[in-house]
Design an enzyme around this catalytic site. Structure first.
Site, short mmCIF file in Angstrom:
data_model
loop_
_atom_site.label_atom_id
_atom_site.label_comp_id
_atom_site.label_asym_id
_atom_site.label_seq_id
_atom_site.Cartn_x
_atom_site.Cartn_y
_atom_site.Cartn_z
N LYS A 39 0.84 -1.20 0.00
CA LYS A 39 0.00 0.00 0.00
C LYS A 39 0.88 1.25 0.00
O LYS A 39 2.08 1.17 0.30
CB LYS A 39 -0.90 -0.01 1.23
CG LYS A 39 -0.17 0.08 2.56
CD LYS A 39 -1.10 -0.20 3.73
CE LYS A 39 -0.34 -0.04 5.04
NZ LYS A 39 -1.04 -0.65 6.17
N TYR B 295 14.18 30.20 9.22
CA TYR B 295 13.01 30.86 9.82
C TYR B 295 13.03 30.73 11.35
O TYR B 295 13.34 29.68 11.89
CB TYR B 295 11.72 30.20 9.34
CG TYR B 295 11.44 30.40 7.87
CD1 TYR B 295 11.04 31.64 7.37
CD2 TYR B 295 11.55 29.33 6.99
CE1 TYR B 295 10.76 31.80 6.02
CE2 TYR B 295 11.27 29.48 5.64
CZ TYR B 295 10.88 30.72 5.16
OH TYR B 295 10.62 30.87 3.83
C1 LIG Z 1 -0.41 -1.71 6.80
C2 LIG Z 1 -1.09 -2.95 7.14
C3 LIG Z 1 -0.37 -4.13 7.36
C4 LIG Z 1 1.13 -4.17 7.42
O1 LIG Z 1 1.58 -3.61 8.65
P1 LIG Z 1 3.12 -3.59 9.02
O2 LIG Z 1 3.16 -3.10 10.41
O3 LIG Z 1 3.76 -2.65 8.07
O4 LIG Z 1 3.61 -4.97 8.86
C5 LIG Z 1 -1.09 -5.30 7.56
N1 LIG Z 1 -2.44 -5.29 7.54
C6 LIG Z 1 -3.16 -4.17 7.36
C7 LIG Z 1 -4.62 -4.21 7.39
C8 LIG Z 1 -2.51 -2.97 7.17
O5 LIG Z 1 -3.23 -1.85 6.98
#
Ligand SMILES: *Cc1c(COP(=O)(O)O)cnc(C)c1O
Length: 460
Positions: A66, A306
């Site tokens: 993702k 800044y």
């Molecule tokens: C992002 C996500 C994962 C992976 O999580 P990690 O901590 O990066 O291993 C697994 N399941 C779902 C539903 C997620 O949203």
């Protein structure tokens, strides 16, 4: 002569060298992703689950890709994950799941699961026709997916999302009888095929904190209850999945038929309290490097950036690093010293940067506020003595090499600490105006898979 604080990249081909030169001309920072490291991380994860026993079938691994593969590049990272033995890919947004199929990752290569949408407007028809599994955790979702499947005349493969205590999406135990009734109706009319049941863990990344261990145990018990309710209702799930990276690495008893590691694929442990990547045999895959803009000498008590939160303690040289918060460099990783406007109460060590000097590597820090397109570093000495000059390559983070020098490459965990966040946010926030360049594509991917990459992005 320009110096570089990153490893000398092993780029042998003329096209790789041309791509590297073009990327530097296009933009003064580059994110270099080692596909061999991604593959090795996935190979390691598949070995970790290989010993797990589940009631139904051998445990498989989903590469969670993702958010543009946590900023590493969706398609290259997905292909490296498949090369490393993943048989599933997962994305939150349907658009990314569709992009994987449209790039050429067919049903013969991987199951794909997607889970983030609303029932009012989502491309369910495209997802179903491209054989992408869809999470369902709301009544609106059930009806919208079933309607699209009916119209298409092709059943949708769904994974029932249950809320075992995370408190995000998924059916609650209270609503589950009604959900089962609705699901059963659409299984009977041929619109839905219930493939799996799944849930997400809230505190698996703190395996040393007893309260959190107990909370995870409670989530597992609730998950098992959901599973048996599905079995009793005549909707037995073919696959169950609960484990993220933390649980994949630390809880073999809940690997079930599938685990869903994300951050481990990219070479990081979920929480520095668990240890460092190397403790888990993981290799951070991304290096973020930049070429210095202005390097110059300034007086003592010169204000930097800044808000004058940092004043040079002595006469020194500063270097301008040409990336800022518009590139995803967290403004919260700004640096403030006791001479700055906030005084001693506001002192904050900025994000670490590895620079190369004629005497070897050094770590310097963001001095003053991170700006939109740049930040400044007090070099803590004169550039002419250090051999530092405009155009030198500095390293914001990398795999952590160089510990023997005492000035190891910072990692995304080090930036996370400086910015008050987690490594995940450090790499997912990097904007795509920073070119992503890939190492070891030829050694990691088949010739056909290499063609799915942007040819300008391949270094080796
Ligand atoms: C992002 C996500 C994962 C992976 O999580 P990690 O901590 O990066 O291993 C697994 N399941 C779902 C539903 C997620 O949203």
């Amino acid at each position: 002569m320009t110096l570089s604080a990153t490893q000398s990249w092993d780029i042998t081909s003329a096209t790789g060298q041309a791509n590297y030169a073009r990327a530097q001309r296009d933009y003064p920072a580059q994110a270099i992703v080692d596909l061999a490291a991604l593959k090795a991380n996935m190979e390691h994860l598949t070995q970790v689950v290989a010993g797990s026993h589940s009631g139904h079938a051998p445990t498989q691994v989903m590469g969670v890709v993702k958010a543009d593969a946590y900023g590493h590049g969706l398609v290259p990272a997905a292909l490296a994950a498949l090369a490393g033995g993943a048989t599933w890919l997962g994305t939150a947004q349907p658009r990314e799941a569709l992009a994987l199929r449209r790039a050429g990752i067919g049903v013969d290569r991987a199951h794909i699961l997607t889970w983030m949408y609303n029932g009012a407007a989502a491309p369910f028809d495209d997802l179903i026709s491209l054989h992408i599994d869809i999470s369902v955790g709301s009544f609106e979702g059930i009806e919208a997916i079933a309607a699209a499947a009916t119209k298409l005349g092709q059943p949708a493969r769904v994974h029932v999302k249950v809320d075992t205590g995370f408190g995000r999406n998924g059916f609650t135990p209270e609503a589950f009888d009604d959900a089962l009734t609705a699901l059963k109706a659409h299984v009977s009319d041929g619109a839905l095929e219930v493939v799996g049941v799944w849930s997400h863990l809230a505190v698996a990344d703190m395996p040393k904190v007893p309260d959190f261990v107990a909370a995870t145990d409670a989530q597992v018990r609730v998950f098992e209850q959901f599973v048996s309710r599905m079995e009793k209702a005549g909707l037995p799930p073919q696959i169950r999945h609960l484990a993220n990276t933390a649980a994949t690495l630390s809880r073999p008893e809940i690997h079930y038929e599938l685990t869903r590691p994300g951050v481990a694929l990219y070479g990081y442990e979920p929480d520095p309290s668990m240890g460092v990547a190397a403790d888990f045999d993981l290799q951070p895959a991304m290096t973020l490097q930049a070429q210095l803009a202005t390097v110059k000498d300034v007086e003592a008590h010169h204000g930097i950036s800044y808000g004058r939160t940092y004043l040079t303690p002595t006469a020194t040289s500063t270097a301008d690093v040409p990336v800022g918060y518009a590139d995803g460099i967290h403004r919260s990783a700004s640096g403030a010293n006791e001479l700055g406007a906030g005084g001693p109460a506001a002192v904050h060590l900025g994000g670490p940067v590895r620079v190369m000097t004629t005497q070897g590597p050094r770590i310097v820090h963001v001095s003053g506020r991170v700006c939109m397109d740049q930040f400044v570093m007090d070099l803590g000495g004169f550039a002419r003595d250090l051999g530092i000059s405009e155009g030198d390559t500095v390293e914001l983070f990398g795999p952590g090499r160089g510990a023997e020098s005492g000035f190891a490459e910072p990692t995304a965990d080090d930036w996370a600490k400086a910015a008050g966040t987690i490594s995940y946010e450090i790499f997912t926030c990097l904007r795509n105006r920073i070119p992503r360049l890939y190492l070891h594509a030829a050694q990691t991917l088949s010739a056909a898979d290499q063609l799915m990459l942007d040819s300008d992005s391949i270094l080796s």
